[in-house]
Design a protein around this motif. Structure first.
Motif, PDB file in Angstrom:
ATOM      1  N   THR A 273      -5.141   0.788  -9.604  1.00 22.95           N
ATOM      2  CA  THR A 273      -5.201   2.176 -10.037  1.00 22.95           C
ATOM      3  C   THR A 273      -5.387   2.180 -11.547  1.00 22.95           C
ATOM      4  O   THR A 273      -5.043   1.201 -12.230  1.00 22.95           O
ATOM      5  CB  THR A 273      -3.927   2.965  -9.691  1.00 22.95           C
ATOM      6  N   ARG A 274      -5.903   3.287 -12.066  1.00 25.23           N
ATOM      7  CA  ARG A 274      -6.132   3.387 -13.508  1.00 25.23           C
ATOM      8  C   ARG A 274      -4.826   3.211 -14.286  1.00 25.23           C
ATOM      9  O   ARG A 274      -4.768   2.473 -15.276  1.00 25.23           O
ATOM     10  CB  ARG A 274      -6.758   4.741 -13.824  1.00 25.23           C
ATOM     11  N   GLN A 275      -3.751   3.888 -13.835  1.00 19.52           N
ATOM     12  CA  GLN A 275      -2.482   3.815 -14.547  1.00 19.52           C
ATOM     13  C   GLN A 275      -1.896   2.397 -14.498  1.00 19.52           C
ATOM     14  O   GLN A 275      -1.435   1.870 -15.513  1.00 19.52           O
ATOM     15  CB  GLN A 275      -1.480   4.812 -13.960  1.00 19.52           C
TER      16      GLN A 275
ATOM     17  N   ASN B  53      -3.471  -0.368 -14.079  1.00 22.16           N
ATOM     18  CA  ASN B  53      -4.298  -1.275 -14.868  1.00 22.16           C
ATOM     19  C   ASN B  53      -3.946  -1.174 -16.351  1.00 22.16           C
ATOM     20  O   ASN B  53      -3.913  -2.177 -17.067  1.00 22.16           O
ATOM     21  CB  ASN B  53      -5.781  -0.950 -14.657  1.00 22.16           C
TER      22      ASN B  53
ATOM     23  N   THR C 174      -8.074  -7.243 -16.286  1.00 21.83           N
ATOM     24  CA  THR C 174      -7.896  -5.796 -16.450  1.00 21.83           C
ATOM     25  C   THR C 174      -9.180  -5.152 -16.961  1.00 21.83           C
ATOM     26  O   THR C 174      -9.551  -4.054 -16.528  1.00 21.83           O
ATOM     27  CB  THR C 174      -6.738  -5.458 -17.402  1.00 21.83           C
TER      28      THR C 174
ATOM     29  N   GLN D 172     -11.618  -5.018 -14.048  1.00 20.74           N
ATOM     30  CA  GLN D 172     -11.308  -3.916 -13.151  1.00 20.74           C
ATOM     31  C   GLN D 172     -11.739  -2.578 -13.752  1.00 20.74           C
ATOM     32  O   GLN D 172     -12.285  -1.715 -13.055  1.00 20.74           O
ATOM     33  CB  GLN D 172      -9.814  -3.889 -12.844  1.00 20.74           C
ATOM     34  N   SER D 173     -11.503  -2.409 -15.052  1.00 18.37           N
ATOM     35  CA  SER D 173     -11.895  -1.159 -15.708  1.00 18.37           C
ATOM     36  C   SER D 173     -13.400  -0.961 -15.665  1.00 18.37           C
ATOM     37  O   SER D 173     -13.883   0.148 -15.421  1.00 18.37           O
ATOM     38  CB  SER D 173     -11.399  -1.160 -17.159  1.00 18.37           C
TER      39      SER D 173
ATOM     40  N   TYR E 283     -13.066   2.942 -15.219  1.00 19.25           N
ATOM     41  CA  TYR E 283     -11.875   3.635 -15.687  1.00 19.25           C
ATOM     42  C   TYR E 283     -12.068   4.259 -17.068  1.00 19.25           C
ATOM     43  O   TYR E 283     -11.612   5.355 -17.334  1.00 19.25           O
ATOM     44  CB  TYR E 283     -10.690   2.664 -15.772  1.00 19.25           C
ATOM     45  N   SER E 284     -12.710   3.525 -17.975  1.00 21.27           N
ATOM     46  CA  SER E 284     -12.697   3.909 -19.384  1.00 21.27           C
ATOM     47  C   SER E 284     -13.900   4.712 -19.838  1.00 21.27           C
ATOM     48  O   SER E 284     -13.864   5.322 -20.903  1.00 21.27           O
ATOM     49  CB  SER E 284     -12.594   2.648 -20.258  1.00 21.27           C
TER      50      SER E 284
ATOM     51  N   ASP F 242     -16.053  -2.861 -21.731  1.00 21.88           N
ATOM     52  CA  ASP F 242     -15.107  -3.589 -20.879  1.00 21.88           C
ATOM     53  C   ASP F 242     -15.692  -4.924 -20.423  1.00 21.88           C
ATOM     54  O   ASP F 242     -14.978  -5.930 -20.338  1.00 21.88           O
ATOM     55  CB  ASP F 242     -14.736  -2.746 -19.660  1.00 21.88           C
TER      56      ASP F 242
ATOM     57  N   HIS G  46      -9.693  -0.261  -2.911  1.00 18.28           N
ATOM     58  CA  HIS G  46     -10.148   0.773  -3.834  1.00 18.28           C
ATOM     59  C   HIS G  46     -11.360   1.501  -3.257  1.00 18.28           C
ATOM     60  O   HIS G  46     -11.826   1.209  -2.153  1.00 18.28           O
ATOM     61  CB  HIS G  46     -10.452   0.176  -5.210  1.00 18.28           C
TER      62      HIS G  46
END
Length: 517
Positions: free
Chosen positions: A284-286, A288, A315, A318-319, A324-325, A331, A454
């Motif tokens: 999950t974003r949080q 990670n 990390t 994954q992002s 995520y970012s 990343d 995911h």
């Protein structure tokens, strides 16, 4: 360093809150909360930062946070209507508002630490002693079988790099009689002990192994293998592979559980790393973000920590993979940089080689990942995630036969792996390459229903079910994709860079038929 304010002294070294020299009793989490607020008194500390530091990022309720704030205020006599120390910024966080001065630390008395203070963190990596396996009804043809099995395990476990393995000369001193595994482990200064029994009877042999925490005397894992006596060498290899794959999961999980109940300021580099792994694998974003902070903390404690650099590579991977970012290219560069740094520090670490190979996926250079992934599994022949990564690369490049062998090896080695859902999804992709849409749909369904899966796994389920003609199931997984924030074909094919050809076009059409453009 002690911090002083309005008659109070908050001593981080002794883990004590004192008022006019007298100790004020506070719970470890309340102390950690106070220390976090005092150290960051020049700014607001958000609720998310408090949870990340005090609870290690675990999911906690607002009432739990409010309870700790209330306890901290009560300890400071700040529980009236006027907030002299801890001010609430509603909906945002908290700030420490009293004037604070940093004092020189007091010299500790020679008598040793207070029994109430937590012990200093252990900086060494987890350690294990492998005792000779005890023989039961031993065959005269195999008098040293118990020692042979233990020796196999010592050699194999030494390849893991992250685990400190007590040398054979020390652990084999406990070969006679029925040694107490916990006592032997403590005498050898090992936090874990592996012991077992070899039983031969009627032409067959049974090997049983147990992993024990020598500190708590708790059995963490056990397994057994059975086979004919003439196949003893194959059985030894099988028990070694089973033990290694299990320990790769069981020890990090146990270390993370121990770290999660420790005061955040007492975490060692290895404790922070193992706690970071637990959050990393929640996808999950949080989580990670919490994992990134914990790996960074491990590096602050030990700048040469190979696995912490590999963790940061993961990390950032994954992002980038899950967007995520909003800066996937940045990343990808960070994932590559941390992988390179881990390799610089230890080129023989299988995880460092794994993260280096995987970093090439983010730039669509799957072929360049092969040498690193093959090196990872050569360094550790029981490295399940290494075999999974090779299978994924085989699927993306449509090398179906090897992909099937590698993914089946990964699932056999580690059936409880945190990436097991990805192994199942990779198996589905290998079936799609062969044109076997029925098995592909079944594997994809299992993958998407697995813990930790995911949104990209749901997209694979949409494709497989559509190509197999199961429109209702495809619609269910399409709804799941949308519920989780949605995705696009561009994102999917950036993360799964299939070459342009009939398979990719069929996959794109399947997504399009379900409204995923």
């Amino acid at each position: 360093m002690p911090y002083r304010f309005d008659g109070f002294e908050l001593d981080a070294d002794r883990v004590e809150l004192r008022r006019h020299g007298l100790i004020v009793p506070v719970e470890p989490q309340v102390f950690a909360l106070l220390l976090l607020l005092v150290e960051n008194r020049d700014r607001m500390v958000s609720k998310e930062e408090i949870i990340g530091t005090v609870w290690g990022g675990r999911a906690v309720s607002d009432s739990a946070l409010s309870s700790r704030i209330k306890s901290a205020r009560r300890a400071l006599g700040d529980d009236g209507p006027e907030r002299r120390f801890i001010r609430t910024l509603h909906g945002q966080g908290f700030r420490f508002v009293a004037d604070v001065t940093a004092a020189e630390p007091r010299a500790l008395p020679p008598a040793g630490p207070s029994p109430e203070a937590p012990p200093p963190p252990v900086s060494a990596r987890p350690s294990i002693a492998i005792l000779p396996f005890r023989l039961v009804a031993a065959s005269e043809l195999h008098p040293a079988l118990g020692e042979a099995v233990a020796h196999d395990l010592i050699v194999a476990l030494s390849r893991l790099r992250w685990l400190f393995v007590i040398a054979r000369g020390s652990s084999f001193r406990f070969r006679s009689g029925h040694p107490d595994a916990c006592r032997a482990g403590r005498l050898l200064n090992a936090s874990y002990c592996l012991c077992g029994i070899v039983e031969t009877m009627a032409g067959s042999v049974v090997i049983t192994a147990e992993l024990i925490d020598t500190r708590s005397e708790e059995v963490l894992w056990a397994d057994r293998c059975t086979g004919p006596i003439e196949a003893i060498h194959a059985l030894r290899a099988r028990i070694a592979a089973s033990v290694i794959a299990a320990l790769e999961i069981q020890i990090p999980l146990h270390e993370a559980a121990l770290a999660s109940v420790a005061s955040p300021h007492c975490l060692s580099a290895w404790s922070a790393y193992h706690l970071g792994l637990r959050h990393l694998h929640r996808f999950t974003r949080q989580d990670n973000a919490v994992a990134t902070g914990l790996f960074a903390r491990a590096l602050a404690l030990d700048p040469y920590f190979v696995r912490a650099h590999a963790g940061l590579s993961s990390t950032h991977f994954q992002s980038a993979f899950l967007r995520y970012s909003g800066d996937a290219a940045g990343d990808a560069r960070a994932a590559r940089a941390h992988a390179e740094r881990s390799l610089d520090l230890d080129p023989l670490d299988p995880v460092a080689n794994f993260t280096m190979g995987r970093a090439f996926w983010l730039t669509g250079e799957v072929d360049r990942s092969y040498p690193w992934l093959e090196r990872a599994t050569a360094l550790s022949p029981s490295f399940a995630q290494g075999f999974y990564a090779r299978a994924w690369a085989d699927a993306i490049t449509e090398r179906d036969r090897t992909g099937i062998e590698n993914v089946e090896m990964a699932m056999a080695l580690s059936p409880l792996d945190p990436l097991h859902y990805a192994m199942l999804a990779t198996r589905a992709l290998t079936c799609l390459i062969q044109g076997s849409t029925g098995p592909a749909a079944a594997w994809a369904e299992r993958a998407a229903q697995s813990p930790g899966a995911h949104v990209m796994i749901s997209l694979i389920a949409v494709i497989a079910q559509t190509l197999d003609g199961n429109r209702d199931r495809a619609a269910i997984w399409t709804a799941d994709v949308r519920r989780r924030g949605g995705s696009s074909q561009a994102h999917f094919f950036a993360s799964f860079p299939f070459r342009d050809g009939p398979l990719r076009r069929r996959m794109a059409k399947a997504l399009g038929d379900n409204g995923i453009a």
